[in-house]
Design an enzyme around this catalytic site. Structure first.
Site, PDB file in Angstrom:
ATOM      1  N   SER A  67       4.144   2.860   8.280  1.00 19.30           N
ATOM      2  CA  SER A  67       3.993   1.769   7.322  1.00 19.30           C
ATOM      3  C   SER A  67       5.336   1.426   6.692  1.00 19.30           C
ATOM      4  O   SER A  67       6.082   2.306   6.263  1.00 19.30           O
ATOM      5  CB  SER A  67       3.021   2.167   6.211  1.00 19.30           C
ATOM      6  OG  SER A  67       1.698   2.027   6.620  1.00 19.30           O
ATOM      7  N   HIS A  73       0.821  -1.212   0.000  1.00 23.28           N
ATOM      8  CA  HIS A  73       0.000   0.000   0.000  1.00 23.28           C
ATOM      9  C   HIS A  73       0.856   1.263   0.000  1.00 23.28           C
ATOM     10  O   HIS A  73       0.345   2.356  -0.245  1.00 23.28           O
ATOM     11  CB  HIS A  73      -0.994  -0.007   1.170  1.00 23.28           C
ATOM     12  CG  HIS A  73      -0.421   0.332   2.509  1.00 23.28           C
ATOM     13  ND1 HIS A  73      -0.053  -0.629   3.426  1.00 23.28           N
ATOM     14  CD2 HIS A  73      -0.158   1.521   3.105  1.00 23.28           C
ATOM     15  CE1 HIS A  73       0.403  -0.037   4.520  1.00 23.28           C
ATOM     16  NE2 HIS A  73       0.351   1.272   4.352  1.00 23.28           N
ATOM     17  N   ASP A  83       1.032  -7.791   2.900  1.00 23.33           N
ATOM     18  CA  ASP A  83       1.333  -6.414   2.490  1.00 23.33           C
ATOM     19  C   ASP A  83       2.845  -6.185   2.436  1.00 23.33           C
ATOM     20  O   ASP A  83       3.418  -5.462   3.248  1.00 23.33           O
ATOM     21  CB  ASP A  83       0.660  -5.454   3.478  1.00 23.33           C
ATOM     22  CG  ASP A  83       0.526  -4.039   2.941  1.00 23.33           C
ATOM     23  OD1 ASP A  83       1.004  -3.785   1.814  1.00 23.33           O
ATOM     24  OD2 ASP A  83      -0.055  -3.197   3.646  1.00 23.33           O
TER      25      ASP A  83
END
EC number: 3.4.21.-
Length: 240
Positions: free
Chosen positions: A193, A75, A113
């Site tokens: 992230s 992402h 992810d």
């Protein structure tokens, strides 16, 4: 799953990319019974290990896994393209390990992810040890494993614009490890992230991707645990 993690009612998680990048959320059926820790330290010197293994995107974090190769989240990487830039372990406006162009992006084929990003070896802007990426960074090694109760640390760039790219380290216990999922009680924010999740020996356990939106003592954080399959994918895509 660890007994301290109880499946109960809908709680919202946030994908931890800075609002300067994307503002994505997802929903998970998790409620925590353990109190989250808030042990966060600002790093003063990013030119020593393990901080030399961390890189900054405009709105997120990544880390070095091999020659010219870094890891972040899918992402995160979906907002970047070949030719875009990353900065090796910046320390606000004081110093960094050089600025490098992205040359290839490879997403993990599974649901996890995880995204491999290869960078050009020669810097656009040199680091303290010259123009070579590999001279200015330190790749992480893998941990043998992790289990509930182990201590971990998450190193990254929360709210990079607001915090002026100051590197932060957050620590806490592992709550559970199940399959390719690891849950831990460490304080993380938007921008974390892609941060490495490390054990007390600074060895890689996984990669951070989300935390509970709620800002209270029961807030947990979530990462992809590095299974043999994920480690194999990473190894196969490290620059030769």
């Amino acid at each position: 799953m660890n007994k301290n993690v109880v499946i109960k009612s809908l709680a919202t998680l946030t994908i931890l990319t800075s609002v300067a990048g994307i503002g994505t959320t997802l929903v998970e059926e998790v409620q925590q019974t353990a109190k989250a820790e808030n042990n966060v330290t600002k790093i003063k010197d990013t030119n020593i290990f393990p901080y030399t293994g961390v890189v900054a995107f405009n709105s997120a974090t990544g880390f070095v896994v091999g020659k010219n190769t870094i890891l972040t989240n899918k992402h995160v990487s979906k907002n970047y393209k070949v030719g875009d830039r990353i900065t090796a372990h910046p320390n606000s406006d004081k110093s960094n390990g050089g600025i490098y162009s992205i040359k290839k992006i490879i997403n993990y084929p599974g649901k996890e992810d995880v995204s491999v990003i290869k960078v050009e070896e020669h810097a656009i802007e040199r680091g303290p040890k010259g123009f070579n990426f590999n001279d200015n960074v330190t790749p992480f090694k893998y941990a043998a494993g992790a289990k509930a109760g182990d201590r971990i640390k998450v190193i990254g760039y929360p709210h990079p614009y607001k915090n002026k790219y100051v590197l932060h380290e957050s620590t806490g216990p592992v709550m559970s490890v199940e399959g390719s999922s690891i849950v831990y009680s460490a304080h993380t924010e938007s921008g974390n992230s892609g941060s490495p999740v490390l054990n007390s020996n600074n060895e890689l356990v996984g990669i951070h991707f989300a935390s509970d939106v709620k800002n209270d003592d029961n807030r947990n954080a979530y990462g992809v645990y590095f299974t043999p399959e994920i480690k194999r994918f990473i190894a196969e895509n490290i620059d030769k």
